[in-house]
Scaffold this motif. Structure first.
Motif, mmCIF file in Angstrom:
data_model
loop_
_atom_site.group_PDB
_atom_site.id
_atom_site.type_symbol
_atom_site.label_atom_id
_atom_site.label_comp_id
_atom_site.label_asym_id
_atom_site.label_seq_id
_atom_site.Cartn_x
_atom_site.Cartn_y
_atom_site.Cartn_z
ATOM 1 N N ALA A 18 0.845 -1.197 0.000
ATOM 2 C CA ALA A 18 0.000 0.000 0.000
ATOM 3 C C ALA A 18 0.878 1.245 0.000
ATOM 4 N N PRO A 19 1.425 1.611 -1.153
ATOM 5 C CA PRO A 19 2.292 2.792 -1.196
ATOM 6 C C PRO A 19 1.551 4.055 -0.789
ATOM 7 N N LYS A 20 2.206 4.918 -0.061
ATOM 8 C CA LYS A 20 1.576 6.137 0.423
ATOM 9 C C LYS A 20 1.766 7.268 -0.583
ATOM 10 N N PRO A 21 0.741 8.072 -0.778
ATOM 11 C CA PRO A 21 0.881 9.221 -1.677
ATOM 12 C C PRO A 21 2.013 10.140 -1.221
ATOM 13 N N GLY A 22 2.781 10.599 -2.168
ATOM 14 C CA GLY A 22 3.856 11.534 -1.862
ATOM 15 C C GLY A 22 5.136 10.888 -1.409
ATOM 16 N N VAL A 23 5.146 9.551 -1.255
ATOM 17 C CA VAL A 23 6.357 8.852 -0.811
ATOM 18 C C VAL A 23 6.935 8.072 -1.981
ATOM 19 N N ALA A 24 8.213 8.299 -2.280
ATOM 20 C CA ALA A 24 8.892 7.546 -3.332
ATOM 21 C C ALA A 24 9.685 6.414 -2.694
ATOM 22 N N TYR A 25 9.449 5.211 -3.158
ATOM 23 C CA TYR A 25 10.174 4.044 -2.656
ATOM 24 C C TYR A 25 11.394 3.882 -3.551
ATOM 25 N N THR A 26 12.461 4.473 -3.107
ATOM 26 C CA THR A 26 13.528 4.984 -3.941
ATOM 27 C C THR A 26 14.237 3.940 -4.779
ATOM 28 N N HIS A 27 14.255 4.186 -6.090
ATOM 29 C CA HIS A 27 15.124 3.484 -7.003
ATOM 30 C C HIS A 27 16.496 4.139 -6.903
ATOM 31 N N PRO A 28 17.572 3.365 -6.922
ATOM 32 C CA PRO A 28 18.903 3.964 -6.741
ATOM 33 C C PRO A 28 19.246 5.046 -7.760
ATOM 34 N N PHE A 29 18.644 5.025 -8.923
ATOM 35 C CA PHE A 29 18.908 6.047 -9.937
ATOM 36 C C PHE A 29 17.647 6.763 -10.401
ATOM 37 N N LEU A 30 16.593 6.001 -10.699
ATOM 38 C CA LEU A 30 15.464 6.563 -11.428
ATOM 39 C C LEU A 30 14.577 7.470 -10.599
ATOM 40 N N SER A 31 14.737 7.466 -9.276
ATOM 41 C CA SER A 31 13.974 8.393 -8.461
ATOM 42 C C SER A 31 14.497 9.815 -8.580
ATOM 43 N N ASP A 32 15.700 9.950 -9.094
ATOM 44 C CA ASP A 32 16.306 11.274 -9.260
ATOM 45 C C ASP A 32 15.828 11.908 -10.560
ATOM 46 N N ASN A 33 15.207 13.054 -10.443
ATOM 47 C CA ASN A 33 14.646 13.746 -11.599
ATOM 48 C C ASN A 33 15.696 14.032 -12.659
ATOM 49 N N ARG A 34 16.925 14.350 -12.215
ATOM 50 C CA ARG A 34 17.991 14.683 -13.161
ATOM 51 C C ARG A 34 18.403 13.471 -13.992
ATOM 52 N N VAL A 35 18.340 12.299 -13.393
ATOM 53 C CA VAL A 35 18.687 11.089 -14.136
ATOM 54 C C VAL A 35 17.634 10.824 -15.209
ATOM 55 N N ARG A 36 16.363 10.973 -14.837
ATOM 56 C CA ARG A 36 15.310 10.761 -15.826
ATOM 57 C C ARG A 36 15.433 11.755 -16.983
ATOM 58 N N GLN A 37 15.727 12.993 -16.669
ATOM 59 C CA GLN A 37 15.908 13.984 -17.719
ATOM 60 C C GLN A 37 17.090 13.612 -18.610
ATOM 61 N N ALA A 38 18.153 13.126 -17.993
ATOM 62 C CA ALA A 38 19.327 12.712 -18.771
ATOM 63 C C ALA A 38 18.977 11.573 -19.718
ATOM 64 N N LEU A 39 18.172 10.615 -19.218
ATOM 65 C CA LEU A 39 17.758 9.504 -20.070
ATOM 66 C C LEU A 39 16.999 10.012 -21.291
ATOM 67 N N SER A 40 16.213 11.048 -21.100
ATOM 68 C CA SER A 40 15.448 11.607 -22.222
ATOM 69 C C SER A 40 16.352 12.336 -23.206
ATOM 70 N N TYR A 41 17.252 13.174 -22.683
ATOM 71 C CA TYR A 41 18.131 13.928 -23.578
ATOM 72 C C TYR A 41 19.082 13.022 -24.353
ATOM 73 N N ALA A 42 19.324 11.820 -23.858
ATOM 74 C CA ALA A 42 20.244 10.896 -24.528
ATOM 75 C C ALA A 42 19.572 10.114 -25.649
#
Length: 809
Positions: free
Chosen positions: A550-574
């Motif tokens: 039952a994941p709680k709203p507003g809580v990220a169950y952290t992926h070592p990389f993909l929870s970071d917004n900058r990493v996701r943006q990098a994946l897109s720009y690449a």
């Protein structure tokens, strides 16, 4: 609105100035291009010498025709001898060019005059008169017309205007699948009974008289993916939607042109007809529920069914089926893809056995109006579920109240919500598992022109006409819907086996191949249409190995990389999207930058500058995220390499796409591996259970009337074990401000709604990247040239949407 994962006598104008003009192939008419609605009909009639142009190069399809010209055409169509021995009408004297034609048509019973003994040869022919002539030409009897007049149905946007029109029986028969002698006027899908008929509309009618609708035979359709279920409440796959069009009709109808009309319903609710009442936000209507609870009502709708509708087993469709459908969606742990607007129902009143009045309260008090409420309530056969699942009969009173609870994130709380009487929801709640696992998945009871008789898993489905369908049984004796890979589908097409190939069977490469194959083009029309489906990466914000029940709203169950917004943006720009389009799709697929159709009112074109190829920016973002590049050229953090797994279906184009992205990512310093999966496993398990890091697939709008998308990005639509894996927010995007903005996507204020889509694009979609759009689809259907009725110009929802009108010529 939930998303879908991957809708007449042409004159041989022989007025005196046109007599003797030789027939011209319509392909030579400069004003009748191949894309014209009536191109086929004009072409074939011109080839047969039945129609003529107004000049050698102009047909004038939008010009009107008069009653003298109509009579002339009928005489030529039927090859009747001119009648000059008797004058039938006092205003058709000897010496007029049309004297023999009008008399001959009257003698044959094809035209009639007026009570004053006139024919009025120079009056324009109305569309109602065109319908009468077309049906008389087919030999339809007055007794048949009288039966149709008892329950007029036009399936047009302007149906209510002609409810008591003199030709209501003729107009109803004219649009029925078994006759089809009158086309709807576009734009707007109008019956336009009292309007002058055009030469194009007349061409359609005379075509149906010359070559009437045929019944019988087998229709063989192939599509790439097999549905996981035919229980529409449980899924939203495009593959399912194609099949459901055969067996399931709606209260309201819509098409790829954006038209909207009453289908099984008697009206489309509007403020103008009084079936839609909108209360001021500052002054809602207050009602007291049966337990004393007071609620604010912001909208009230009346929905009414046409009389005489039946389920495919012959049982009547009633207001109780509306109520049952709503209860089904609101049952505890029912895994429906989306609940808008059903979780804001406060009261349903049965006005009679076929009419309900629905009161809607607000889930979001700041934005209380839900534009999707106008689409009506879900319709399911109460009696079937009572007999086969619930094992009891439930009686619905005239008034049912819904006390529906929501948490702070506006998520519907099915376990504490209830109805009054309470037993109505309770009986559904305790039977949810049985409902979900019932045979309704494979053999649903519905309301379409066909009914399913057999489903051989991983093979095909078989359908036969439904004699209880309100527009008449389907015109084919049997329909076979088979599931074929791109490779096997292409092989069958080259052998001329399928009547239609839709939804993914013809990929971009095969479309290019087939368009140059003369043997193929002798049998098929290759219909290439713009698509509302867009290919994308969904990136899981969370660690798939660390997801709570039952994941709680507003809580990220952290992926070592993909929870970071900058990493996701990098994946897109690449990602070099143009390279993918060029190498996989021959440059035929336009680049995507938002989930909204480009060029629509809701589009945000500034995102073109966000979803671009910029490996330098990708490098910068990864470094800002604390990653460093190792001696092997791969970024890492905390001793863990940036190595990701992308999963997708086993389609060749998706595998090729991932291979290209692998190369692009390697150049930046990202390791990407891939895992192609069986589509049913990918869509039914991996995505909803969120056991992926990156998923490659397509979303598509279910309606061109609204972009939708709340189920993709709202926090409350993150699927999890606790909510029965309900929802399509597979990325796990959680943002309260974004949720508030998305609530405005359902506002009745068009300005507010439009701004909300644009702002979401700029502030959230292009920043947090819950999806990384790649390309819009190109869609290609192959349709045999002898299949009449296929109608699609934009790839939305079911390509089979009007299959009730299909037949083999």
């Amino acid at each position: 609105m939930k998303k879908i994962a991957v809708g007449l006598l042409v004159v041989m104008l022989v007025a005196s100035s046109f007599v003797g003009f030789s027939p011209v192939n319509a392909a030579n008419f400069s004003d009748v291009p191949k894309t014209h609605q009536y191109y086929k009909y004009i072409t074939k009639l011109a080839d047969a010498g039945i129609v003529k142009g107004r000049s050698a190069t102009q047909y004038a399809p939008d010009a009107t025709l008069n009653r003298a010209e109509l009579a002339t055409l009928l005489v030529n169509l039927k090859k009747l001898p001119l009648e000059t021995s008797k004058q039938y009408f006092k205003d058709v004297p000897k010496g007029t060019w049309y004297y023999g034609y009008v008399n001959a048509a009257a003698k044959a019973g094809l035209v009639t005059g007026y009570e004053d003994g006139t024919y009025r040869p120079n009056n324009p022919v109305t569309r109602a008169e065109l319908a009468v002539v077309g049906l008389r030409g087919l030999g339809v009897t007055q007794a048949t017309i009288d039966q149709y007049a008892k329950n007029p149905i036009y399936l047009s946007s302007d149906e209510s205007k002609y409810t008591n029109y003199w030709a209501k029986g003729w107009l109803t028969a004219a649009i029925m699948p078994r006759y089809q002698v009158l086309s709807w006027r576009q734009p707007g899908r109008l019956i336009a009974a009292d309007k002058a008929a055009t030469r194009g509309e007349a061409a359609y009618t005379i075509y149906k008289m010359k070559w009437p609708v045929k019944k019988g035979g087998q229709l063989y359709i192939v599509e790439e993916q097999e549905p996981a279920t035919l229980f529409s409440a449980l899924d939203s796959m495009a593959a399912m939607t194609q099949v459901l069009a055969l067996i399931m009709d709606g209260e309201q109808g819509s098409d790829w042109r954006g038209n909207w009309w009453p289908q099984m319903g008697r009206w489309v609710p509007t403020t103008e007809n009084g079936k839609q009442v909108i209360y001021k936000k500052e002054k809602p209507q207050k009602i007291t529920l049966q337990d004393g609870t007071q609620v604010d009502i912001y909208m009230r709708y009346d929905f009414g069914l046409r009389p005489g509708l039946k389920w495919s087993d012959g049982q009547p469709i009633t207001a109780d089926d509306f109520i049952f459908g709503t209860l089904l969606y609101l049952a505890k742990d029912m895994p429906v893809p989306g609940l808008d607007p059903y979780d804001s129902v406060a009261r349903i009143e049965k006005l009679d056995d076929y009419t309900i009045r629905v009161y809607f309260t607000a889930v979001d008090k700041e934005n209380p109006y839900n534009v999707y409420a106008k689409y009506g309530l879900p319709l399911y056969p109460k009696h079937w579920f009572e007999q086969n699942v619930l094992k009891t009969t439930v009686t619905y009173p005239k008034t049912i109240d819904f006390v529906l609870k929501h948490d702070e994130e506006m998520t519907y709380l099915s376990d504490v919500s209830y109805t009054l009487p309470r037993n109505l929801k309770e009986v559904m709640d305790k039977n949810v598992e049985a409902i979900v696992n019932s045979s309704y998945n494979t053999k649903p009871m519905h309301t379409g022109p066909y009914k399913i008789t057999n489903w051989v898993q991983k093979g095909y489905m078989e359908f036969v006409p439904d004699p209880n369908y309100f527009l008449g049984p389907g015109l084919f004796d049997k329909v076979v819907f088979a599931f074929r890979s791109v490779e096997s589908g292409l092989a069958e097409l080259l052998r001329g086996q399928p009547d239609l190939a839709i939804m993914g069977v013809i990929n971009t490469q095969n479309a290019k191949t087939l368009s140059a194959n003369s043997n193929f083009l002798k049998q098929y029309k290759l219909n290439s249409i713009p698509s509302v489906f867009w290919e994308h990466f969904t990136v899981n914000f969370d660690d798939p190995n660390n997801l709570p029940d039952a994941p709680k709203p507003g809580v990220a169950y952290t992926h070592p990389f993909l929870s970071d917004n900058r990493v996701r943006q990098a994946l897109s720009y690449a990602i070099n999207r143009q390279d993918i389009s060029n190498r996989v799709y021959y440059g035929m697929r336009p680049l995507a930058y938002y989930h909204v159709l480009p060029g629509s009112a809701f589009d945000e074109p500034s995102l073109k500058n966000v979803f671009i190829y910029d490996p330098g920016k990708a490098d910068t973002l990864l470094k800002q995220a604390g990653l460093t590049k190792g001696s092997d050229g791969v970024y890492a953090k905390g001793g863990k390499k940036l190595s990701l797994l992308a999963q997708t279906t086993n389609r060749t184009d998706r595998i090729n796409t991932l291979q290209i992205v692998q190369q692009q990512y390697k150049q930046v310093g990202i390791n990407l591996s891939m895992q192609p999966l069986n589509p049913s496993d990918f869509f039914n398990t991996v995505l909803p259970h969120r056991t992926f890091e990156i998923g490659l697939f397509a979303w598509g709008q279910s309606s061109i009337l609204e972009p939708g998308g709340t189920t993709l990005y709202m926090s409350r639509y993150i699927p999890s074990k606790s909510n029965g894996y309900q929802g399509q927010n597979y990325s796990g995007f959680r943002n309260a401000e974004a949720d508030a903005l998305m609530n405005k996507w359902t506002s009745f204020d068009m300005t507010e709604r439009t701004k909300a889509y644009k702002d979401f694009g700029k502030l959230y979609f292009g920043v947090y990247m819950p999806e990384m759009p790649i390309v819009w689809h190109d869609q290609h259907d192959a349709v045999k040239l002898n299949i009449e009725g296929y109608d699609l110009g934009l790839d939305v929802a079911a390509h089979t949407w009007n299959i009730a009108w299909w037949y083999r010529e």
